[in-house]
Scaffold this motif. Structure first.
Motif, mmCIF file in Angstrom:
data_model
loop_
_atom_site.group_PDB
_atom_site.id
_atom_site.type_symbol
_atom_site.label_atom_id
_atom_site.label_comp_id
_atom_site.label_asym_id
_atom_site.label_seq_id
_atom_site.Cartn_x
_atom_site.Cartn_y
_atom_site.Cartn_z
ATOM 1 N N LEU A 19 37.894 54.846 29.973
ATOM 2 C CA LEU A 19 36.620 54.680 29.701
ATOM 3 C C LEU A 19 35.948 53.241 29.470
ATOM 4 C CD1 LEU A 19 33.938 55.923 29.074
ATOM 5 C CD2 LEU A 19 34.552 56.024 26.806
ATOM 6 N N ARG A 20 36.854 52.199 28.725
ATOM 7 C CA ARG A 20 36.435 50.941 28.930
ATOM 8 C C ARG A 20 36.562 50.195 29.943
ATOM 9 N NH1 ARG A 20 39.491 50.128 24.776
ATOM 10 N NH2 ARG A 20 41.362 49.687 25.717
ATOM 11 N N VAL A 21 37.419 50.520 31.137
ATOM 12 C CA VAL A 21 37.290 50.008 32.312
ATOM 13 C C VAL A 21 36.060 50.669 33.372
ATOM 14 C CG1 VAL A 21 38.876 50.135 34.566
ATOM 15 C CG2 VAL A 21 39.840 49.705 32.498
ATOM 16 N N LEU A 22 35.785 51.800 33.037
ATOM 17 C CA LEU A 22 34.687 52.207 33.839
ATOM 18 C C LEU A 22 33.402 51.570 33.242
ATOM 19 C CD1 LEU A 22 33.237 54.657 35.451
ATOM 20 C CD2 LEU A 22 33.176 55.884 33.416
ATOM 21 N N GLU A 27 29.203 47.292 34.226
ATOM 22 C CA GLU A 27 28.535 46.127 33.839
ATOM 23 C C GLU A 27 28.752 44.821 34.676
ATOM 24 O OE1 GLU A 27 29.280 45.342 29.780
ATOM 25 O OE2 GLU A 27 28.808 47.508 29.166
ATOM 26 N N MET A 28 30.075 44.715 35.221
ATOM 27 C CA MET A 28 30.479 43.845 35.765
ATOM 28 C C MET A 28 30.795 43.612 37.215
ATOM 29 S SD MET A 28 33.247 42.286 33.184
ATOM 30 C CE MET A 28 32.966 43.299 31.434
ATOM 31 N N PRO A 32 38.597 42.030 39.959
ATOM 32 C CA PRO A 32 38.812 40.763 39.368
ATOM 33 C C PRO A 32 38.132 40.225 38.214
ATOM 34 C CG PRO A 32 38.494 40.572 41.663
ATOM 35 C CD PRO A 32 37.879 42.062 41.268
ATOM 36 N N GLU A 33 36.694 40.583 38.154
ATOM 37 C CA GLU A 33 35.919 40.156 37.154
ATOM 38 C C GLU A 33 36.188 41.158 35.712
ATOM 39 O OE1 GLU A 33 33.658 39.418 40.728
ATOM 40 O OE2 GLU A 33 34.806 41.213 39.916
ATOM 41 N N VAL A 34 36.492 42.390 36.001
ATOM 42 C CA VAL A 34 36.951 43.208 34.873
ATOM 43 C C VAL A 34 38.216 42.837 34.369
ATOM 44 C CG1 VAL A 34 37.446 45.628 34.252
ATOM 45 C CG2 VAL A 34 35.647 45.057 35.657
ATOM 46 N N ALA A 35 39.281 42.566 35.365
ATOM 47 C CA ALA A 35 40.416 42.111 34.689
ATOM 48 C C ALA A 35 40.383 41.072 33.964
ATOM 49 C CB ALA A 35 41.370 41.932 35.941
ATOM 50 N N THR A 36 39.700 40.045 34.240
ATOM 51 C CA THR A 36 39.509 38.760 33.603
ATOM 52 C C THR A 36 38.947 38.982 32.177
ATOM 53 O OG1 THR A 36 39.301 37.393 35.418
ATOM 54 C CG2 THR A 36 38.387 36.368 33.365
ATOM 55 N N ALA A 37 37.739 39.705 32.105
ATOM 56 C CA ALA A 37 37.003 40.168 31.006
ATOM 57 C C ALA A 37 37.896 40.895 29.980
ATOM 58 C CB ALA A 37 35.815 40.889 31.313
ATOM 59 N N LEU A 38 38.705 41.565 30.465
ATOM 60 C CA LEU A 38 39.751 42.372 29.469
ATOM 61 C C LEU A 38 41.111 41.736 29.396
ATOM 62 C CD1 LEU A 38 39.171 46.103 30.935
ATOM 63 C CD2 LEU A 38 38.206 45.049 29.141
ATOM 64 N N GLY A 39 41.395 40.757 30.017
ATOM 65 C CA GLY A 39 42.426 39.970 29.841
ATOM 66 C C GLY A 39 43.870 40.658 30.334
ATOM 67 N N ALA A 62 31.243 52.424 43.594
ATOM 68 C CA ALA A 62 29.806 52.203 43.484
ATOM 69 C C ALA A 62 29.464 53.682 43.203
ATOM 70 C CB ALA A 62 29.227 52.385 44.942
ATOM 71 N N ASP A 63 30.399 54.741 43.362
ATOM 72 C CA ASP A 63 30.202 56.199 42.852
ATOM 73 C C ASP A 63 30.371 56.278 41.553
ATOM 74 O OD1 ASP A 63 30.012 57.030 45.677
ATOM 75 O OD2 ASP A 63 31.974 57.472 45.757
ATOM 76 N N LEU A 64 31.261 55.367 40.944
ATOM 77 C CA LEU A 64 31.526 55.459 39.288
ATOM 78 C C LEU A 64 30.213 54.788 38.995
ATOM 79 C CD1 LEU A 64 35.162 53.999 39.206
ATOM 80 C CD2 LEU A 64 34.343 56.253 38.800
ATOM 81 N N VAL A 65 29.602 53.785 39.211
ATOM 82 C CA VAL A 65 28.466 53.208 38.909
ATOM 83 C C VAL A 65 27.362 54.308 38.941
ATOM 84 C CG1 VAL A 65 26.571 51.599 39.313
ATOM 85 C CG2 VAL A 65 28.980 50.752 39.287
#
Length: 77
Positions: A19-22, A27-28, A32-39, A62-65
């Protein structure tokens, strides 16, 4: 966590991390942006995105969004 996120998590039986990744994808944008943000590593995010695809039936990020947007509360005037 918003009630919208909780509903999506329950409907699709997502783990808290999925859910956090979704929500981060929404949002991002990209992995790569998500990986950086979540560490975490890109591969870790890709693994979770793969699980999201399996659980939601989506085939692209895009379907997830769109899926999350579909659970948005309509604005009232």
């Amino acid at each position: 966590m918003s009630s919208r996120a909780e509903v999506i998590g329950k409907i699709f039986k997502l783990t808290p991390t999925e859910l956090r990744v979704l929500l981060a994808i929404v949002e991002m944008g990209g992995v790569p942006e998500v990986a950086t943000a979540l560490g975490v590593a890109d591969t870790t995010v890709r693994t979770h995105v793969g699980h999201l695809f399996q659980k939601t039936g989506a085939t692209r990020q895009a379907d997830l969004v769109k899926l999350v947007a579909g659970y948005a509360t309509p604005m009232t005037p």
